[in-house]
Design a protein around this motif. Structure first.
Motif, PDB file in Angstrom:
ATOM      1  N   UNK A  32     -21.401 -14.430  67.715  1.00  0.00           N
ATOM      2  CA  UNK A  32     -22.501 -13.499  67.974  1.00  0.00           C
ATOM      3  C   UNK A  32     -23.068 -13.729  69.359  1.00  0.00           C
ATOM      4  N   UNK A  33     -23.319 -14.995  69.701  1.00  0.00           N
ATOM      5  CA  UNK A  33     -23.888 -15.335  71.005  1.00  0.00           C
ATOM      6  C   UNK A  33     -22.967 -14.906  72.139  1.00  0.00           C
ATOM      7  N   UNK A  34     -21.659 -15.185  71.995  1.00  0.00           N
ATOM      8  CA  UNK A  34     -20.696 -14.855  73.053  1.00  0.00           C
ATOM      9  C   UNK A  34     -20.573 -13.340  73.245  1.00  0.00           C
ATOM     10  N   UNK A  35     -20.544 -12.596  72.124  1.00  0.00           N
ATOM     11  CA  UNK A  35     -20.362 -11.152  72.229  1.00  0.00           C
ATOM     12  C   UNK A  35     -21.587 -10.466  72.839  1.00  0.00           C
ATOM     13  N   UNK A  36     -22.767 -10.939  72.488  1.00  0.00           N
ATOM     14  CA  UNK A  36     -23.960 -10.331  73.084  1.00  0.00           C
ATOM     15  C   UNK A  36     -24.068 -10.710  74.553  1.00  0.00           C
ATOM     16  N   UNK A  37     -23.651 -11.932  74.909  1.00  0.00           N
ATOM     17  CA  UNK A  37     -23.625 -12.323  76.320  1.00  0.00           C
ATOM     18  C   UNK A  37     -22.646 -11.425  77.092  1.00  0.00           C
ATOM     19  N   UNK A  38     -21.494 -11.103  76.472  1.00  0.00           N
ATOM     20  CA  UNK A  38     -20.519 -10.223  77.122  1.00  0.00           C
ATOM     21  C   UNK A  38     -21.101  -8.814  77.284  1.00  0.00           C
ATOM     22  N   UNK A  39     -21.867  -8.372  76.293  1.00  0.00           N
ATOM     23  CA  UNK A  39     -22.508  -7.064  76.386  1.00  0.00           C
ATOM     24  C   UNK A  39     -23.525  -7.040  77.517  1.00  0.00           C
ATOM     25  N   UNK A  40     -24.245  -8.139  77.690  1.00  0.00           N
ATOM     26  CA  UNK A  40     -25.206  -8.235  78.798  1.00  0.00           C
ATOM     27  C   UNK A  40     -24.488  -8.129  80.135  1.00  0.00           C
ATOM     28  N   UNK A  41     -23.300  -8.756  80.245  1.00  0.00           N
ATOM     29  CA  UNK A  41     -22.533  -8.660  81.496  1.00  0.00           C
ATOM     30  C   UNK A  41     -22.041  -7.235  81.723  1.00  0.00           C
ATOM     31  N   UNK A  42     -21.614  -6.562  80.634  1.00  0.00           N
ATOM     32  CA  UNK A  42     -21.138  -5.187  80.765  1.00  0.00           C
ATOM     33  C   UNK A  42     -22.245  -4.259  81.262  1.00  0.00           C
ATOM     34  N   UNK A  43     -23.454  -4.485  80.777  1.00  0.00           N
ATOM     35  CA  UNK A  43     -24.567  -3.604  81.143  1.00  0.00           C
ATOM     36  C   UNK A  43     -25.293  -4.071  82.392  1.00  0.00           C
ATOM     37  N   UNK A  44     -25.027  -5.295  82.804  1.00  0.00           N
ATOM     38  CA  UNK A  44     -25.729  -5.842  83.968  1.00  0.00           C
ATOM     39  C   UNK A  44     -27.204  -6.037  83.726  1.00  0.00           C
ATOM     40  N   UNK A  45     -27.558  -6.307  82.473  1.00  0.00           N
ATOM     41  CA  UNK A  45     -28.968  -6.417  82.090  1.00  0.00           C
ATOM     42  C   UNK A  45     -29.162  -7.615  81.167  1.00  0.00           C
ATOM     43  N   UNK A  46     -30.288  -8.317  81.331  1.00  0.00           N
ATOM     44  CA  UNK A  46     -30.633  -9.408  80.424  1.00  0.00           C
ATOM     45  C   UNK A  46     -31.103  -8.794  79.110  1.00  0.00           C
ATOM     46  N   UNK A  47     -30.427  -9.142  78.018  1.00  0.00           N
ATOM     47  CA  UNK A  47     -30.725  -8.552  76.723  1.00  0.00           C
ATOM     48  C   UNK A  47     -31.527  -9.473  75.808  1.00  0.00           C
ATOM     49  N   UNK A  48     -31.435 -10.806  76.039  1.00  0.00           N
ATOM     50  CA  UNK A  48     -32.107 -11.770  75.182  1.00  0.00           C
ATOM     51  C   UNK A  48     -32.969 -12.691  76.016  1.00  0.00           C
ATOM     52  N   UNK A  49     -34.011 -13.208  75.367  1.00  0.00           N
ATOM     53  CA  UNK A  49     -34.837 -14.232  76.001  1.00  0.00           C
ATOM     54  C   UNK A  49     -35.198 -15.265  74.938  1.00  0.00           C
ATOM     55  N   UNK A  50     -35.303 -16.555  75.348  1.00  0.00           N
ATOM     56  CA  UNK A  50     -35.578 -17.610  74.368  1.00  0.00           C
ATOM     57  C   UNK A  50     -37.036 -17.578  73.914  1.00  0.00           C
ATOM     58  N   UNK A  51     -37.214 -17.880  72.622  1.00  0.00           N
ATOM     59  CA  UNK A  51     -38.552 -18.049  72.046  1.00  0.00           C
ATOM     60  C   UNK A  51     -38.469 -19.303  71.187  1.00  0.00           C
ATOM     61  N   UNK A  52     -38.859 -20.442  71.772  1.00  0.00           N
ATOM     62  CA  UNK A  52     -38.688 -21.704  71.073  1.00  0.00           C
ATOM     63  C   UNK A  52     -37.206 -21.981  70.881  1.00  0.00           C
ATOM     64  N   UNK A  53     -36.825 -22.243  69.644  1.00  0.00           N
ATOM     65  CA  UNK A  53     -35.411 -22.514  69.354  1.00  0.00           C
ATOM     66  C   UNK A  53     -34.659 -21.246  68.965  1.00  0.00           C
ATOM     67  N   UNK A  54     -35.315 -20.120  69.021  1.00  0.00           N
ATOM     68  CA  UNK A  54     -34.708 -18.850  68.657  1.00  0.00           C
ATOM     69  C   UNK A  54     -34.614 -17.957  69.886  1.00  0.00           C
ATOM     70  N   UNK A  55     -34.105 -16.768  69.720  1.00  0.00           N
ATOM     71  CA  UNK A  55     -34.064 -15.780  70.797  1.00  0.00           C
ATOM     72  C   UNK A  55     -34.630 -14.473  70.271  1.00  0.00           C
ATOM     73  N   UNK A  56     -35.029 -13.630  71.176  1.00  0.00           N
ATOM     74  CA  UNK A  56     -35.466 -12.283  70.809  1.00  0.00           C
ATOM     75  C   UNK A  56     -34.967 -11.317  71.888  1.00  0.00           C
ATOM     76  N   UNK A  57     -34.957 -10.047  71.541  1.00  0.00           N
ATOM     77  CA  UNK A  57     -34.503  -9.038  72.492  1.00  0.00           C
ATOM     78  C   UNK A  57     -35.557  -8.818  73.574  1.00  0.00           C
ATOM     79  N   UNK A  58     -35.086  -8.678  74.795  1.00  0.00           N
ATOM     80  CA  UNK A  58     -35.960  -8.276  75.893  1.00  0.00           C
ATOM     81  C   UNK A  58     -36.281  -6.792  75.723  1.00  0.00           C
ATOM     82  N   UNK A  59     -37.237  -6.264  76.492  1.00  0.00           N
ATOM     83  CA  UNK A  59     -37.487  -4.811  76.429  1.00  0.00           C
ATOM     84  C   UNK A  59     -36.218  -3.991  76.670  1.00  0.00           C
ATOM     85  N   UNK A  60     -35.394  -4.449  77.646  1.00  0.00           N
ATOM     86  CA  UNK A  60     -34.133  -3.744  77.894  1.00  0.00           C
ATOM     87  C   UNK A  60     -33.212  -3.854  76.684  1.00  0.00           C
TER      88      UNK A  60
END
Length: 296
Positions: A32-60
């Motif tokens: 899951x982490x690798x595929x969403x990171x690849x999607x971020x590279x495809x779109x050229x946009x940061x999609x996730x941001x850390x919140x403690x030990x978890x992550x959440x979606x950025x506005x983008x």
């Protein structure tokens, strides 16, 4: 953009945890982490941001997830539309000549009640309909020619015969005379002016072929698209022209049968080569061709 990666992003926006996404989708958290990171590279946009030990979606990331819902729904609809085992659903765009619309399409419409297939119908002469088919502006063309002057359909299309109809010669009413073979009937009217279609040359080619066998060139003077107008011109003494047998002729007009050779109009359903595998079009074609081979 990989739709599978969009699915993971949409699931993450709904579940809020990569672990829960992994469990639901049957993959590892690392995938899951690798595929969403690849999607971020495809779109050229940061999609996730850390919140403690978890992550959440950025506005983008949230905006992309919203788009993802629409995109994935469209993909699912396309798959269902193309599934040969699914119930046909869609709009079939048809262009055809008026007689075929009345004779073939209008009776068919009632049989589509209760299905998810609808038709959009436009009246066009054969050349116009085939041009629209070539431009992918329609899905089905209803066209015609005459057996005495066949017209070939190019390799981009597939033509299926539907029905044939006998045509005669509309001339001025007069004393009853013996029916003659077609060429003799045409020859009898060699000194008349002739009326042909203004939007299609099929009947003009038939008249020219019959006249050539009789040894003359027809004097084509008037052109009309409407059969009613052809009858008006004939009744007014302005010429003779082809009319379908079985047509109710008005006062002042007589319909001479054309036999040996018969003048047969041939109707065809034409589709783009390979396009009839599309389920809605296949349904319409199947119902259109049930009565093929019928002669009027």
């Amino acid at each position: 953009m990989e739709t599978r990666r969009l699915e993971l992003l949409v699931a993450l926006s709904r579940l809020g945890s990569m672990r829960e996404v992994a469990e639901e989708m049957g993959v590892t958290t690392s995938t899951v982490s690798q595929q969403i990171a690849a999607l971020a590279r495809e779109t050229g946009t940061v999609l996730l941001e850390p919140v403690g030990r978890r992550v959440r979606l950025t506005p983008a990331g949230r905006r992309l997830a919203d788009h993802g819902l629409t995109i994935l729904a469209a993909v699912d609809a396309a798959r269902a539309d193309l599934d040969p085992d699914a119930e046909p659903a869609g709009t079939v765009r048809v262009a055809g000549f008026a007689t075929a619309i009345r004779r073939s399409l209008l009776p068919l419409l009632a049989s589509l009640d209760g299905t998810r297939v609808r038709m959009l119908i436009a009246e066009h002469e054969p050349a116009e309909a085939l041009d629209l088919l070539a431009e992918d502006a329609i899905d089905l063309a209803l066209v015609y020619d005459y057996a005495l002057a066949p017209r070939t359909v190019d390799d981009r299309f597939e033509a299926t015969p539907l029905w044939t109809a006998r045509w005669g010669l509309g001339g001025p009413a007069g004393p009853r005379v013996e029916d003659l073979p077609a060429i003799a009937t045409v020859n009898r009217h060699r000194d008349h002016d002739w009326i042909v279609n203004s939007r299609n040359d099929a009947d003009e080619r038939v008249v020219a072929a019959l006249a050539a066998h009789a040894g003359f060139t027809p004097r084509i003077v008037h052109r009309a698209d409407s059969l009613d107008l052809v009858q008006d011109l004939v009744a007014a003494g302005l010429g003779v022209g082809l009319l379908p047998e079985g047509l109710a002729v008005r006062s002042g007009v007589r319909l001479f049968p054309l036999r040996e050779p018969d003048v047969l109009l041939r109707a065809f359903a034409v589709v783009g080569r390979g396009r009839d595998a599309w389920a809605p079009l296949a349904l319409v074609m199947g119902r259109l061709t049930r009565s093929r081979g019928t002669t009027w």
